[in-house]
Design an enzyme around this catalytic site. Structure first.
Site, mmCIF file in Angstrom:
data_model
loop_
_atom_site.group_PDB
_atom_site.id
_atom_site.type_symbol
_atom_site.label_atom_id
_atom_site.label_comp_id
_atom_site.label_asym_id
_atom_site.label_seq_id
_atom_site.Cartn_x
_atom_site.Cartn_y
_atom_site.Cartn_z
ATOM 1 C CG PHE D 155 -0.213 0.425 2.495
ATOM 2 C CD1 PHE D 155 -0.079 1.781 2.843
ATOM 3 C CD2 PHE D 155 0.356 -0.532 3.333
ATOM 4 C CE1 PHE D 155 0.591 2.157 4.009
ATOM 5 C CE2 PHE D 155 1.031 -0.161 4.490
ATOM 6 C CZ PHE D 155 1.157 1.180 4.829
ATOM 7 C CE LYS D 179 -2.816 -8.743 -3.716
ATOM 8 N NZ LYS D 179 -3.470 -7.511 -3.368
ATOM 9 C CD GLU D 182 -5.637 -5.973 0.230
ATOM 10 O OE1 GLU D 182 -4.692 -5.898 -0.593
ATOM 11 O OE2 GLU D 182 -5.608 -6.692 1.241
ATOM 12 N NE ARG D 183 -3.923 -2.372 4.184
ATOM 13 C CZ ARG D 183 -2.896 -2.476 5.014
ATOM 14 N NH1 ARG D 183 -2.216 -1.392 5.350
ATOM 15 N NH2 ARG D 183 -2.535 -3.634 5.499
ATOM 16 C CB SER D 232 5.297 -7.247 6.259
ATOM 17 O OG SER D 232 4.565 -8.444 6.074
ATOM 18 C CB CYS D 287 10.582 -0.461 2.805
ATOM 19 S SG CYS D 287 11.053 -0.119 1.133
#
Lengths: 508, 508, 508, 508
Positions: D155, D179, D182-183, D232, D287
């Protein structure tokens, strides 16, 4: 397998520069030409493997900081030693693996070429430097070693495959633990000792002999950063997923079923001659052997068969060490169980409906009745679905598949689970280019039956012949055995330079 | 110079694998530590040089077609021989050039590193391959050899500079004619013989001794495709334009006047120690010697002078061959005329107003009164415009220039006609980066006084220190000694592949 | 040539971002399809050229320090502008050069590909970084720009050849002075203006129109560091030796006489079709045109002739701008004198004994009787020694040479003074590989008649087709337009790090 | 999370060039500045993901055979479109992620740089060609695409991280299934549509929105050959081992805890300014964010704290879309649960004994009381073992660790489980070099707080920050998204060439 008390030679490990034996568990090593036990090899316990890893970890920091040029020079010296001691190494290979001496020498030569390539390290380890990546900002990459790395190698090239791995690993600054095949471990051990003689510090290269216990210890130890493997596909798959599960970097090379396509315009004499070596050399126990000919057109198939039968009739099969009359062309298979397994494939091929044109099953070598000798076998009318088509036999069994077009030949190859090597025989540029472009195989020969890349390119198959993204030896090995580090640098202004500019007249 | 009849050793040429003498014209070779003639060197006639070129041309085609790996292996073997015969080579260097043995060994070692780099040829000669440059079109580049190439080398590194050139030239597939300095030709000749012992076919490397007649013959012969030169700037300029006029590819390295900048934050002890070697090593007869210190601030200048005077007082000057008490630090200058010339520069420096802090002109070495010994000289307050600032002295004369800022130091360097090497002493990242980015010099040291690139990088100055576009040795040498060939390939359709597809069922 | 007072358009120079005219000397520019003067081009005086150089020198420092990525983005934007303004550029090419519009568009497209390649600069300018070249010593190379560079370009590709040069030069950080051909300068000038629209700062690219006075000014000015040239061999040779004499880096591309070998197994229809474009495209005024077919065997020669005669009969020759009925295949020659010269070659060929199969000399294009139109000419039985064999005609004149073997064909090619491009038509892999390996030509096509390398490879001939060591555009251009700088770095110890380690608790 | 019936906008998938919705399962997308639902995103079923894979597989063969230059041009065009549509994309990022517009623009810019790098494909895809690998044998490598590849992205950089992956994948000839998170899926979807507008054929790039069901479908499908992941560490580890188990090539980038070391000689003002952005930019949800300062010496710590407190006091926190008064410096956290989690870390830090100097927990943004706003937090005396030291918080929480020496600082960093990025602030060359050489971190900044490599280098951490052997984007991405194929070629003699030589006179 049992311990033979009459044989006293034990093959131990090389740890921290010393030969170490842990003889709690051993396994016999056989001479395949006689069926006799020639030595026992120690099977490392978890503790022994961990000692080797600890030795490698201890040796790593100083070796990592040794300039690449110095590391490279150890490789240059090793190369000289390998050439000087070649006969001795080759004898060890033949005594334990069975292949004929000339073939063992070829194997060693290929291995030496990898040592030679490793000696180019100062060139190979160059990073990329960008001035002014931004205003006053420079950025560059360094390829730093990983730490402790490991290799697990197969019986079929006991000297060469270890040399695919550890010279590149150590020249990149890593330390290494090698687990060679327990069936023929002696040549790899001797070569490791020569590396120390050439100047490799103790602990930079360790050798542990062993079985699954040793392998799993290597795969589960967090100090081991990367594992290279060559062997069969089921084990390769296990190594890849098991290593990955433990966060290791893994490259795992598996099985093969290499097809050679012969086109109508091929130089048939040349193709026959090439295929004799490709199919029967080293008893077919090579991952780059070619056990299948795909003949485009019946005319091609018939001509190839004529030629092959003539050549097979001239083949000499016997002990690899024999040197009179130019020596033998083919030695025994590696072990008794493997001999039985290959013979069973021939039986199955007959049962499945292929035409057995030459039957090597009855062969007896005089004076070596207990050796694991199987004569060359030749099948016609091999078809997809037969076990001798689908599976890797690793024996002197050559099959001919008949097709009508190159497209049909390519579809066969592309549909097979393996994608290691392949070859096309043709004179036609267009056919060769179409084939090499579209075939789903990692190493492609055009009129070259065993397209093993030279040491300054890299070795690797596609599909289920290789798990991982980087190939063995050559340029890919540099990347596999190093981690990229990217540095971005900007210096603050108003330091000694500007300071000096403004304050000088008064203050100094 | 006259022929000394008491000396009978003659140094000839190496042509087509044989030592050849043409003694119509000779020139004496002196031992600079004694002033005595040690041998006579043959000066090649036009015919002799043409014979060497003819030999190179004859040897070329087979050597060109020898795979790079095989050519590279000759270099690997030569490396081993050079290490084995190092003492002998080093004695020859010192006997004719005068430098101390340790320095000669350092020179040889650097030369060996170039042989080592040449042995990486299979990697270095890779071309670039593009699949689908257009639909069905592939394109790739090959780096093919030029044919006969030549090198003309200076007296100051009699073994090393030839090794910058011909190993890379021949490993790329060329043949070569070397004309070493006629003042100290023996080491280059011996090394050429060792190359043949290592497997270099006769004629691939030829050595001709000589003077301008030999040089001009090489420059005017259409069979010679490329010339590498290292020497003084006026000759380099002549070689470059003369070779270019005859359509040759030329790289010509000329003179230098390297400055070392010492910043206020420098590690002074380190800078002093570094400068002693950089200024007085090999009597200053190096194109990478550093005869000028640019001190940023008077405080720096004074500290450097203190340190240098202390160190100079400890220096031992005497015959290069002496080994008792750790040997000497500095030997004699190369020839009597050169000795006179350097001394005249010191005289001029005094006359022009620089402060002579240490005067080496009165030095007498006991037992070697006829040797060309000059003690270390140190000037303060050297300024642009003085001959000792502008010109390349090539002797043990170090000058200090005082400036107030780094900008002022850099302006001096950038305005000088030469741009070979330079160096900055500082701890400050910003100062170092600003300097290395903006200085108009080809080789830059950051706390490294003689920033001679390692063998796997390339050597070359800027401005009037190098004529041509490619530097010496390293990656640039590959490009200099090869011609790019670009191949574009598309195969016509409807050949054996499609033919086979449609005609098979019926016709075969 | 005289000044036509009825024509008022003057083509000036682009200096420091402004269009400048110095009309003391001018020269008419003709429309070759009509023979009419379309404009006058200013011929730069020494002072004008020096103003352009001064402008380039002034713009250099800031442009040099602009990060490569930003420089590259100017190229990306220029590419978009060139695509948007393509029709306009193409009209200018055809109006002054004469080639048909489709051909002009092809030229522009090739030029755009060079702009595209220049936009990869951040990747192309990477240097090589070596960690631990020695203990604690790092070394890396940077490819820094040269300063002011220049290009002198020919009439035959008025848009493309300038785009071979300056985009790579400026993206490497140089500034540039372009002197396009005075016969058709308009398209290059417009493109330079578009470059400024794309963000190129004023002075980074200057255009001066002129003649030998301008050329010599560029060659003799010490501020100009490098010169690229494309033109005829005598001028290339002059540029190379004259530039070299003035210490400049030079690459000078000269003439060509490209041969196409047709083998007995060639796809004849394909070869005929390919040769039509290769011989007659752009009226043969291309250095990669193929004016000679070497037919291996009379059968091949006869078949080729049949095919060519059929195709020639269909060719449409007329004004390049004509677009009805699919446009013309070939336009006029570039100037009246050139037209006379080409026609004289055809006369000479007949006189020398070649067989003129198709004679284009009588061609009249209706409504364009004053245009410089010459119809396609085809000779059989062309032989070495004839002027139409030896010399570069640069016209629509194709000759057939008959030989018996490939060796004979290759000997012809290798003996010719030029070595720009060549091609072989065959299906046979061995023939193609033997040819491409051994032919002394820089650009080789296998079934590709005009093997012009794609923009990411480099363009250059061998022998007297190129003077210098680096080829045009592609990777070689990066090396040509940059100087290698090698930095060697070691940091002194006992700085802030160790200082910090020992003194912290108490002193800070 | 529940479906909000008042919101009608649904975010679907892009499959085979068409927007597809499968609304059986959806999930709300929130505006973090308001806490309101802005849309619902479809969560792909197994069947939908399989449809995307099928589309990618169908599009692959034609795309694979499209020349690299043409594929690269789609990237060039996409770059232009991204620049034209930047404002729109940036609004989507801020609306769903919350970051301020300027920051979103920075993200997009970085993403565009990857598109730019992808446009260099013809250069990047070059293989290595070796002439005469053996006598008459050539060998070369090609980097062929893999087939269908996939990417799973986080995200925090909804536009940039997808652009790290698919442009390189598709320009290498693969097709791709993305993909995104989804947020905040909208920007990635729009960019994919722009790619089609730029000329990417339908099916070459597909986007599926979804959750674990979609991820597992990608990981288990044998048609998916490679997976790139950023997220993560626990998920990265799962992806790596799960993909490996299914024979996929995987690169999985995980978490980070980046430390900045500040040395006593650092430019403190510069370090403070750099750290403000590094710690609080994008709310610390990067990150490469730097949540830890390691101050060498208490004096440094105190000075840094002074500076940071002053700067923090000036910070403006509020909606990312606000543009008056220069806009805000920091927006909200991405989701309510994430907001709670970060706040809990601050609570824990206090409980564990760190000193909370600045407490952002009480912040209320007027008019946006339901937004997920947390003010900047600053801890002193953070120590190893505390959760705020060990774990990745991904929030605006900066901690200061006090140490006495650089060695101590480096030990901390090297012992931490993550090794993504790090930075040192110093002026000292030695300290910087020692640090960058020995630190076990993949991306190192010297006075650069966020050393994200430029697009023409590669991005990747060490230790548990990256699983796999090749880094993201840049040169490593070329190798990750291609398979090496090595071709070895020898042509049989006695073909058309020799045939022609001997038989011509008589037979033709």
């Amino acid at each position: 397998m049992q311990h033979d008390k009459n044989v006293t030679r034990t093959i131990g490990h090389l740890i921290d520069g010393q030969i170490v034996n842990d003889t709690a568990r051993t396994q016999p090593v056989f001479n395949p030409a006689t069926g006799q036990v020639s030595a026992h090899v120690a099977l490392a316990s978890v503790a022994t493997v961990e000692a080797a890893i600890a030795s490698a970890e201890k040796a790593y920091p100083a070796w990592r900081d040794t300039p690449p040029l110095k590391r490279a020079r150890v490789m240059s010296k090793l190369k000289v030693l390998l050439e000087q001691r070649a006969d001795e190494i080759v004898q060890l290979i033949t005594a334990e693996h069975g292949k004929v001496l000339g073939d063992a020498m070829g194997e060693l030569q290929r291995g030496i070429e990898n040592v030679e390539y490793a000696s180019y390290a100062p060139e190979l380890l160059k990073g990329e430097h960008s001035r002014n990546a931004g205003p006053g900002i420079d950025s560059w990459s360094e390829f730093q070693p990983l730490g402790v790395t490991a290799g697990i190698t197969p019986f079929n090239f006991p000297a060469m495959v270890p040399l695919w791995m550890w010279p590149m690993a150590v020249v990149c600054g890593n330390s290494f633990v090698l687990k060679p095949s327990e069936r023929d471990p002696s040549s790899a051990l001797l070569i490791a000792q020569l590396a120390q003689e050439a100047g490799l510090p103790p602990g930079v290269l360790n050798v542990v002999n062993g079985d699954k216990e040793a392998v799993d210890t290597l795969l589960h130890d967090p100090r081991v950063k990367a594992v290279s493997f060559v062997g069969s596909t089921p084990i390769a798959e296990y190594i890849y997923s098991e290593g990955a599960k433990h966060g290791q970097r893994v490259q795992a090379l598996g099985g093969a079923k290499n097809h050679a396509v012969v086109m109508p315009d091929a130089d048939i004499a040349n193709a026959v001659s090439a295929m004799m070596g490709a199919a029967y050399g080293s008893c077919g126990e090579r991952c780059m052997a070619v056990p299948l000919i795909v003949a485009v057109g019946d005319e091609v198939a018939d001509k190839m068969i004529d030629g092959l039968k003539t050549e097979i009739a001239k083949m000499k099969v016997g002990p690899g060490t024999q040197t009179d009359n130019g020596g033998n062309d083919m030695g025994p298979l590696v072990t008794k169980p493997h001999f039985e397994k290959v013979k069973a494939y021939v039986d199955a091929g007959v049962a499945e409906g292929a035409t057995l044109l030459v039957d090597g099953r009855g062969l007896k070598v005089k004076g070596h009745e207990d050796g694991y000798f199987l004569g060359p076998c030749l099948f016609d009318h091999v078809k997809p679905g037969m076990s001798i088509y689908q599976e890797e036999i690793f024996g002197p069994v050559l099959g001919i598949v008949r097709v009508k077009t190159l497209e049909e030949a390519m579809k066969l190859i592309n549909d097979h689970e393996y994608g290691n090597g392949t070859c096309i025989f043709t004179r036609d540029g267009e056919a060769a280019r179409y084939f090499s472009d579209h075939i789903l195989v990692g190493m492609v020969g055009i009129n070259v039956p065993l397209p093993v890349p030279v040491a300054y390119h890299s070795f690797g198959g596609w599909k289920r012949s290789l798990f991982g993204d980087l190939h063995a030896y050559g340029p890919d090995a540099v990347r596999f055995y190093t981690k990229r580090k990217t540095i971005t640098q900007r210096w603050p202004s108003a330091g000694v330079r500007e300071g000096a500019m403004f304050s000088f007249p008064s203050s100094r």
